[in-house]
Design a protein around this motif. Structure first.
Motif, PDB file in Angstrom:
ATOM      1  N   HIS A 101      22.440  73.927  62.447  1.00 26.17           N
ATOM      2  CA  HIS A 101      22.560  72.840  61.477  1.00 26.17           C
ATOM      3  C   HIS A 101      21.202  72.584  60.848  1.00 26.17           C
ATOM      4  CE1 HIS A 101      23.299  68.683  59.989  1.00 26.17           C
ATOM      5  NE2 HIS A 101      24.537  69.130  59.856  1.00 26.17           N
ATOM      6  N   TYR A 102      21.191  72.298  59.565  1.00 30.73           N
ATOM      7  CA  TYR A 102      19.924  72.215  58.846  1.00 30.73           C
ATOM      8  C   TYR A 102      18.981  71.172  59.436  1.00 30.73           C
ATOM      9  CZ  TYR A 102      21.601  67.988  56.428  1.00 30.73           C
ATOM     10  OH  TYR A 102      22.058  66.729  56.139  1.00 30.73           O
ATOM     11  N   SER A 103      19.518  70.066  59.951  1.00 31.84           N
ATOM     12  CA  SER A 103      18.643  69.026  60.482  1.00 31.84           C
ATOM     13  C   SER A 103      17.879  69.526  61.704  1.00 31.84           C
ATOM     14  CB  SER A 103      19.461  67.782  60.840  1.00 31.84           C
ATOM     15  OG  SER A 103      20.444  68.074  61.822  1.00 31.84           O
ATOM     16  N   ALA A 104      18.545  70.302  62.559  1.00 28.07           N
ATOM     17  CA  ALA A 104      17.870  70.841  63.748  1.00 28.07           C
ATOM     18  C   ALA A 104      16.867  71.921  63.377  1.00 28.07           C
ATOM     19  CB  ALA A 104      18.907  71.388  64.725  1.00 28.07           C
ATOM     20  N   VAL A 105      17.165  72.701  62.334  1.00 27.41           N
ATOM     21  CA  VAL A 105      16.223  73.725  61.882  1.00 27.41           C
ATOM     22  C   VAL A 105      14.948  73.073  61.337  1.00 27.41           C
ATOM     23  CG1 VAL A 105      15.839  75.567  60.196  1.00 27.41           C
ATOM     24  CG2 VAL A 105      18.025  75.416  61.401  1.00 27.41           C
ATOM     25  N   ILE A 106      15.111  72.035  60.533  1.00 27.91           N
ATOM     26  CA  ILE A 106      13.940  71.339  59.998  1.00 27.91           C
ATOM     27  C   ILE A 106      13.093  70.763  61.132  1.00 27.91           C
ATOM     28  CG2 ILE A 106      13.213  69.328  58.637  1.00 27.91           C
ATOM     29  CD1 ILE A 106      15.685  69.824  56.857  1.00 27.91           C
ATOM     30  N   ASP A 107      13.750  70.202  62.135  1.00 25.52           N
ATOM     31  CA  ASP A 107      13.003  69.626  63.265  1.00 25.52           C
ATOM     32  C   ASP A 107      12.212  70.682  64.020  1.00 25.52           C
ATOM     33  OD1 ASP A 107      13.849  67.067  62.768  1.00 25.52           O
ATOM     34  OD2 ASP A 107      15.414  67.037  64.292  1.00 25.52           O
ATOM     35  N   GLN A 108      12.843  71.837  64.293  1.00 24.43           N
ATOM     36  CA  GLN A 108      12.115  72.847  65.075  1.00 24.43           C
ATOM     37  C   GLN A 108      10.986  73.477  64.268  1.00 24.43           C
ATOM     38  OE1 GLN A 108      11.860  76.388  65.440  1.00 24.43           O
ATOM     39  NE2 GLN A 108      13.027  77.055  63.649  1.00 24.43           N
ATOM     40  N   MET A 109      11.169  73.616  62.964  1.00 20.28           N
ATOM     41  CA  MET A 109      10.069  74.106  62.139  1.00 20.28           C
ATOM     42  C   MET A 109       8.923  73.097  62.112  1.00 20.28           C
ATOM     43  SD  MET A 109      10.779  77.162  61.050  1.00 20.28           S
ATOM     44  CE  MET A 109       9.470  77.290  59.838  1.00 20.28           C
ATOM     45  N   THR A 110       9.255  71.824  61.984  1.00 18.96           N
ATOM     46  CA  THR A 110       8.232  70.782  61.959  1.00 18.96           C
ATOM     47  C   THR A 110       7.442  70.767  63.257  1.00 18.96           C
ATOM     48  OG1 THR A 110       9.579  69.434  60.464  1.00 18.96           O
ATOM     49  CG2 THR A 110       7.843  68.300  61.708  1.00 18.96           C
ATOM     50  N   LEU A 111       8.130  70.933  64.379  1.00 18.00           N
ATOM     51  CA  LEU A 111       7.464  70.935  65.679  1.00 18.00           C
ATOM     52  C   LEU A 111       6.451  72.067  65.773  1.00 18.00           C
ATOM     53  CD1 LEU A 111       7.312  69.792  68.587  1.00 18.00           C
ATOM     54  CD2 LEU A 111       9.146  71.394  69.190  1.00 18.00           C
ATOM     55  N   GLY A 112       6.859  73.284  65.412  1.00 19.16           N
ATOM     56  CA  GLY A 112       5.944  74.417  65.498  1.00 19.16           C
ATOM     57  C   GLY A 112       4.805  74.334  64.507  1.00 19.16           C
ATOM     58  N   LEU A 113       5.104  73.951  63.289  1.00 18.33           N
ATOM     59  CA  LEU A 113       4.074  73.906  62.257  1.00 18.33           C
ATOM     60  C   LEU A 113       3.074  72.786  62.497  1.00 18.33           C
ATOM     61  CD1 LEU A 113       6.355  74.666  59.197  1.00 18.33           C
ATOM     62  CD2 LEU A 113       4.517  76.121  60.074  1.00 18.33           C
ATOM     63  N   ARG A 114       3.543  71.695  63.081  1.00 21.47           N
ATOM     64  CA  ARG A 114       2.594  70.619  63.372  1.00 21.47           C
ATOM     65  C   ARG A 114       1.608  71.051  64.463  1.00 21.47           C
ATOM     66  NH1 ARG A 114       3.523  64.157  64.837  1.00 21.47           N
ATOM     67  NH2 ARG A 114       1.370  63.584  64.332  1.00 21.47           N
ATOM     68  N   PHE A 115       2.112  71.794  65.453  1.00 18.38           N
ATOM     69  CA  PHE A 115       1.211  72.312  66.481  1.00 18.38           C
ATOM     70  C   PHE A 115       0.143  73.214  65.849  1.00 18.38           C
ATOM     71  CE2 PHE A 115       0.382  76.170  69.036  1.00 18.38           C
ATOM     72  CZ  PHE A 115      -0.460  75.607  69.982  1.00 18.38           C
ATOM     73  N   LEU A 116       0.536  74.090  64.923  1.00 20.66           N
ATOM     74  CA  LEU A 116      -0.439  74.968  64.274  1.00 20.66           C
ATOM     75  C   LEU A 116      -1.419  74.161  63.429  1.00 20.66           C
ATOM     76  CD1 LEU A 116       1.814  77.980  63.180  1.00 20.66           C
ATOM     77  CD2 LEU A 116       0.361  77.771  65.211  1.00 20.66           C
ATOM     78  N   ASN A 117      -0.923  73.152  62.721  1.00 21.17           N
ATOM     79  CA  ASN A 117      -1.807  72.298  61.935  1.00 21.17           C
ATOM     80  C   ASN A 117      -2.833  71.605  62.818  1.00 21.17           C
ATOM     81  OD1 ASN A 117      -1.119  72.630  59.275  1.00 21.17           O
ATOM     82  ND2 ASN A 117      -0.413  70.538  58.951  1.00 21.17           N
ATOM     83  N   ASP A 118      -2.353  71.014  63.910  1.00 22.08           N
ATOM     84  CA  ASP A 118      -3.257  70.278  64.794  1.00 22.08           C
ATOM     85  C   ASP A 118      -4.266  71.210  65.467  1.00 22.08           C
ATOM     86  OD1 ASP A 118      -1.852  68.014  64.159  1.00 22.08           O
ATOM     87  OD2 ASP A 118      -0.688  67.952  66.016  1.00 22.08           O
ATOM     88  N   THR A 119      -3.872  72.458  65.681  1.00 22.50           N
ATOM     89  CA  THR A 119      -4.718  73.398  66.411  1.00 22.50           C
ATOM     90  C   THR A 119      -5.709  74.114  65.496  1.00 22.50           C
ATOM     91  OG1 THR A 119      -2.900  73.754  67.967  1.00 22.50           O
ATOM     92  CG2 THR A 119      -4.698  75.352  68.011  1.00 22.50           C
ATOM     93  N   PHE A 120      -5.229  74.546  64.318  1.00 21.05           N
ATOM     94  CA  PHE A 120      -6.054  75.405  63.463  1.00 21.05           C
ATOM     95  C   PHE A 120      -6.396  74.800  62.106  1.00 21.05           C
ATOM     96  CE2 PHE A 120      -3.597  78.510  66.055  1.00 21.05           C
ATOM     97  CZ  PHE A 120      -4.668  78.977  66.799  1.00 21.05           C
ATOM     98  N   GLY A 121      -5.736  73.704  61.725  1.00 21.41           N
ATOM     99  CA  GLY A 121      -5.968  73.165  60.396  1.00 21.41           C
ATOM    100  C   GLY A 121      -5.311  74.032  59.332  1.00 21.41           C
ATOM    101  N   PRO A 122      -5.752  73.939  58.080  1.00 18.21           N
ATOM    102  CA  PRO A 122      -5.106  74.660  56.981  1.00 18.21           C
ATOM    103  C   PRO A 122      -5.048  76.175  57.166  1.00 18.21           C
ATOM    104  CG  PRO A 122      -6.596  72.991  56.127  1.00 18.21           C
ATOM    105  CD  PRO A 122      -6.835  73.054  57.601  1.00 18.21           C
ATOM    106  N   CYS A 123      -6.030  76.757  57.866  1.00 21.55           N
ATOM    107  CA  CYS A 123      -6.017  78.222  57.998  1.00 21.55           C
ATOM    108  C   CYS A 123      -4.943  78.691  58.975  1.00 21.55           C
ATOM    109  CB  CYS A 123      -7.378  78.748  58.435  1.00 21.55           C
ATOM    110  SG  CYS A 123      -7.930  78.119  60.025  1.00 21.55           S
ATOM    111  N   GLY A 124      -4.319  77.783  59.686  1.00 22.17           N
ATOM    112  CA  GLY A 124      -3.208  78.152  60.556  1.00 22.17           C
ATOM    113  C   GLY A 124      -1.862  77.909  59.921  1.00 22.17           C
ATOM    114  N   ARG A 125      -1.841  77.629  58.623  1.00 23.41           N
ATOM    115  CA  ARG A 125      -0.579  77.331  57.940  1.00 23.41           C
ATOM    116  C   ARG A 125       0.072  78.618  57.455  1.00 23.41           C
ATOM    117  NH1 ARG A 125      -2.250  74.035  53.768  1.00 23.41           N
ATOM    118  NH2 ARG A 125      -2.263  72.309  55.239  1.00 23.41           N
TER     119      ARG A 125
END
Length: 930
Positions: A101-125
């Motif tokens: 379901h699209y809502s669960a897909v958006i949530d799991q993408m947000t979870l992973g991408l936020r971890f990369l943002n917090d860890t690496f900043g823009p170069c981890g996007r």
């Protein structure tokens, strides 16, 4: 020059043959007989990451891409010093595209991408979506990736006929226009089809699980093979180039769980690059380099070509003539339902964490969190999780993680409701209400029930509670429910009432058993002539007792409608036509004519002011209830299937079929991940000429929330409570696969048949679910089925306390000042940081779908919440990992574009936002409590 982009990668399933933890640590070694040759018997992701990073640090020219952020998160948190690599995709896992379901897909993408943002900043996007293994590709996924800021999307699996067609026409790279409603290029996504799935070219696999010889470059040794390697590689590269449009081509160098000894790969890749490029001195125009999908995509963009435009999707997927991967749409239906229920639990937990404030996490009932369930739900989106294509013990582990996550969230919910209501009473959650089991309501003569509504509009929800007494309206627990419940409950009656719950809020009801209350509902043997309320009427055939017609009393429409159950005999692979059996992935009936499951002739009918229902038995292992609540505009069809018998040595694929008088002309419609709807046509594909080999399986499509058939006057919509496979094999007909029990593995790697049992059901799993049937004129149908679909995803949460509410308890609460407009859905409300919220508002209607609602809508954020004041707002992209104003994507030129651009309306003011049809807007809101 022909530039060959070598992309070293590993594909690490987040659970499949082993659990997530077993794959990470390399535990529970696999039998070589039960795995694909490329999967490897060890499969330890921690060692892959250790080995790869070590090799990358030795040579700055080397590249590696990684997808599964959950594994990387495990690894990263144990590293002693900062390290960095290149990322693609960036979600918590590589999600399935058919059954999510699209809502669960958006949530799991947000979870992973936020971890990369917090860890690496823009170069981890990440800038590229990398879905190399899912079994078909959904249009809504492409739309979401585009709105998340991705420049391109690469995958490996598509129908074998489609691939052949694209190879001939050099059309394996294209522009996917993934929405009919959003203004181009908002949902446009460049899409590339990889040449070898996601494997290396034949003869060039250098992992410890591979058999190909290494590059032996000492001319003094007998096995010197550099000349042969260069010759073979040059031939492969030029052959591949004939099927693509530019002078840049991509080769995937890796596969399942490879690079545990990365030195093997990189040592040979270094040599391959050196020796092939050395031929340029002799006039060769072949240039080989380490690369990533992002670098490759950049070169395609620089070519400045036009690309073909695609507007449909890549379902269904077949890898050969009789091998349609359409079975997994319905595999493990109990797990699919549990995942959908867990998604609703997570959204409710997120909301109450916000509404209850700091007391939600550290309150009266201890410390709780939403993160555990958020991560479990993210893992469940994996393409071998909710898809149902994993081993049984892995499926059990996914369910365990969801259960543990819900336990953590129950503390949050209890703390929040205590803070909001002022009641400190212990709160109980009953997870078996669908089989009429709840210890508190069964044992107590007086209790309270809190009905929390996670939708941003009021709902009227039918509540059914197991009781041992009389109160208001009660109906007897059915024999079918007693059989599936076994000893997990002992109630003889069900209390039935319709609960009204305010938007984003709750209502508390007090229930008291009374000795001289209303009599129990009388049970009448045999079906009635009809059941009806003020909106709907259903009639029954007096000869068979089965459903005969459905009427919308508001619009005075009537259609003939018959409901029957069938089962397809699953192929065992013993056939002169094909040796392909049905399995967890593949649906292959051995005949296009299914076996009828005849009605036993036993039926009961119950009529009360609150509910009317007809209970029907179809043999010993299939039953159904047709149910009409007092104020419902939809007829409910509750189905119970199992244990599916296999004593006859036949695997069975069980379907319910609805045959109507609608003149559908071979057309039917299914949703894409719960959002936009696509038209389907039997035995037809929009972009290539189909040679149909499986008349049933080759016409099955995923149904995430709804499907319908229509003609000029009538539309029959079917709303599901989980992801299922379905089709319209006959004109005027809709069928949905409910349950599968198979005796053979389909030879796609899982290594065991889909034959589910449990401690409670040792003879075979019993599954229960419900479908909602709605009849309306085509231009009014969406006004009904869109809200129905949202209610099925975000059902009210019931919680219980003993006795009456204590004095001073706040019995009703709404987190909103007023309900949102009917076209607007509050998709996300969760805590972002201490003083900020993550909020997504969604326009839930498509362009031209509704006369009333397919128009722009404006929402004032300052007037949104009742207990929170919005003092600032910033808008992000869909995945919440980039400010929207900073999001820049590559522009691509379609070679055919007849659609005019529709500009979305501008916001009237800073805190008023306008949504166009199908638009989702994501905000971080800075708030203070009122």
């Amino acid at each position: 020059m022909l530039n060959v982009h070598l992309v070293p990668h590993t594909h690490d399933d987040v659970g499949w043959l082993k659990t997530v933890d077993q794959y990470y640590y390399g535990g529970e070694s696999l039998s070589l007989l039960s795995v694909l040759s490329l999967s490897g018997p060890h499969a330890g992701v921690q060692y892959i990451l250790d080995s790869v990073v070590e090799q990358l640090l030795q040579n700055p020219e080397r590249r590696f891409i990684y997808v599964e952020t959950v594994f990387f998160h495990y690894w990263w948190r144990n590293q002693p010093a900062a390290m960095q690599t290149s990322f693609v995709n960036g979600g918590w896992c590589m999600s399935d595209e058919a059954t999510t379901h699209y809502s669960a897909v958006i949530d799991q993408m947000t979870l992973g991408l936020r971890f990369l943002n917090d860890t690496f900043g823009p170069c981890g996007r990440p800038r590229v979506a990398w879905h190399i293994d899912p079994f078909g590709h959904a249009r809504e996924h492409a739309s979401m990736f585009a709105q998340m800021g991705y420049d391109g999307f690469f995958f490996g699996r598509l129908d074998y006929q489609d691939r052949d067609h694209r190879r001939i026409n050099r059309d394996q790279e294209l522009l996917w226009r993934a929405s009919e409603s959003l203004e181009p290029p908002m949902a446009d996504l460049f899409t590339g089809i990889l040449p070898n799935g996601y494997n290396p070219p034949e003869g060039f696999c250098w992992d410890q699980s591979c058999d190909d010889p290494p590059i032996m470059d000492d001319p003094n040794l007998e096995d010197y093979n550099v000349d042969d390697v260069v010759k073979r590689f040059t031939k492969i590269a030029h052959s591949q180039a004939l099927m693509y449009k530019t002078n840049d081509i991509i080769m995937t160098m890796g596969s399942d769980f490879q690079y545990e000894n990365a030195n093997l790969w990189y040592k040979n890749l270094d040599k391959l690059i050196r020796y092939v490029n050395a031929q340029q001195a002799n006039g060769s125009q072949l240039n080989v380099l380490y690369s990533t999908p992002s670098c490759y995509l950049q070169e395609l963009h620089r070519a400045n070509l036009t690309w073909s435009l695609k507007t449909d999707d890549f379902f269904p997927y077949a890898d050969d003539a009789h091998n349609f991967w359409t079975g997994f749409y319905s595999s493990r239906p109990a797990l699919k339902r549990y995942e959908r229920v867990s998604n609703g639990h997570l959204q409710t937990c997120n909301q109450l964490e916000v509404l209850g404030g700091p007391w939600s996490r550290e309150g009266l009932f201890g410390a709780g969190d939403s993160e555990t369930l958020r991560r479990a739900m993210a893992v469940a989106q994996h393409h071998d999780a909710v898809s149902g294509t994993e081993k049984q013990h892995v499926a059990n582990d996914y369910a365990r993680m969801l259960a543990v996550g819900w336990q953590h969230c129950q503390v949050v919910v209890s703390n929040s409701l205590a803070a909001l209501s002022g009641s400190s009473a212990d709160r109980v959650y009953c997870d078996h209400l669908n089989i009429s089991a709840c210890p508190l309501t069964e044992a107590n003569k007086k209790f309270s029930v809190n009905v929390y509504n996670p939708l941003a509009r009021p709902v009227l929800w039918p509540v059914r509670l197991p009781v041992n007494g009389c109160a208001y309206t009660v109906v007897p627990v059915s024999k079918a429910t007693q059989q599936v419940r076994k000893d997990r409950g002992y109630a003889v009656n069900e209390l039935v009432f319709q609960a009204r719950a305010p938007p984003l809020g709750y209502t508390t009801y007090f229930v008291s058993m009374i000795q001289n209350g209303p009599p129990e509902a009388s049970v009448r043997h045999g079906p009635p002539a009809s059941i009806q309320n003020q909106f709907v009427k259903a009639t029954f055939d007096p000869a068979t007792g089965l459903l005969d017609s459905l009427t919308n009393l508001e619009t005075e429409q009537t259609i003939r409608l018959k409901q029957t159950f069938y089962w397809y005999n699953a192929s065992d692979g013993i056939s002169s036509v094909s040796e392909q059996p049905s399995g967890a992935y593949i649906f292959r009936p051995n005949s296009s004519t299914p076996f009828l499951i005849p009605s036993s002739g036993r039926a009961e009918s119950i009529q009360t002011p609150e509910v009317q229902e007809v209970r029907q038995q179809f043999g010993p292992w299939v039953s159904s209830v047709l149910r009409l609540y007092r104020d419902s505009r939809a007829l409910e069809l509750e189905w119970t299937v199992g244990p599916v018998p296999i004593e006859d040595s036949l695997g069975k694929e069980v379907v319910v079929r609805l045959d109507s008088s609608i003149r559908s002309s071979g057309l039917f419609y299914t949703d894409s991940n719960g959002r936009e709807v696509l038209q389907r046509k039997k035995d037809f594909r929009p972009t290539w000429n189909l040679r149909q080999t499986e008349p049933v399986a080759g016409n099955y499509y995923p149904i995430n929330s709804r499907a319908f058939i229509k003609d000029d006057e009538d539309q029959l919509t079917l709303v599901t409570d989980r992801s299922q496979g379905g089709s319209s094999i006959h004109n005027g007909s809709l069928e949905v696969m409910l349950h599968r029990r198979l005796l053979y593995d389909d030879v796609r790697g899982v290594g065991e048949p889909l034959n589910e049992t449990s401690d409670v059901f040792p003879l075979g799993l019993v599954v229960r679910g419900r479908l909602l049937l709605s009849l309306a004129p085509p231009m009014l149908a969406a006004d009904a089925h869109r809200p129905l679909a949202q209610e099925n995803v975000l059902q009210p949460l019931l919680s219980f306390t003993e006795g009456a509410p204590p004095p001073g308890t706040l019995l009703e609460f709404s987190g909103l000042q007023a309900a949102l407009p009917p076209a607007v859905h509050l998709l996300t409300l969760s805590q972002w940081d201490q003083d900020s919220l993550l909020v997504r508002l969604e326009h839930q209607f498509q362009t031209r779908e509704s006369k009333k609602h397919s128009v722009p809508v404006t929402v004032n954020l300052q007037k949104l919440f009742s207990t929170l004041k919005v003092v600032g707002m910033s808008e992000l992209n869909l995945s919440a990992n980039q400010w929207l104003e900073e999001m820049k994507r590559l522009d691509w030129r379609p070679n055919l574009d007849g659609q005019p651009l529709r500009k979305p309306p501008r916001d009237p003011s800073a805190l008023e936002v306008t949504l166009s049809p199908m638009q989702i807007r994501t905000f971080v809101l800075r708030v203070v409590r009122r």
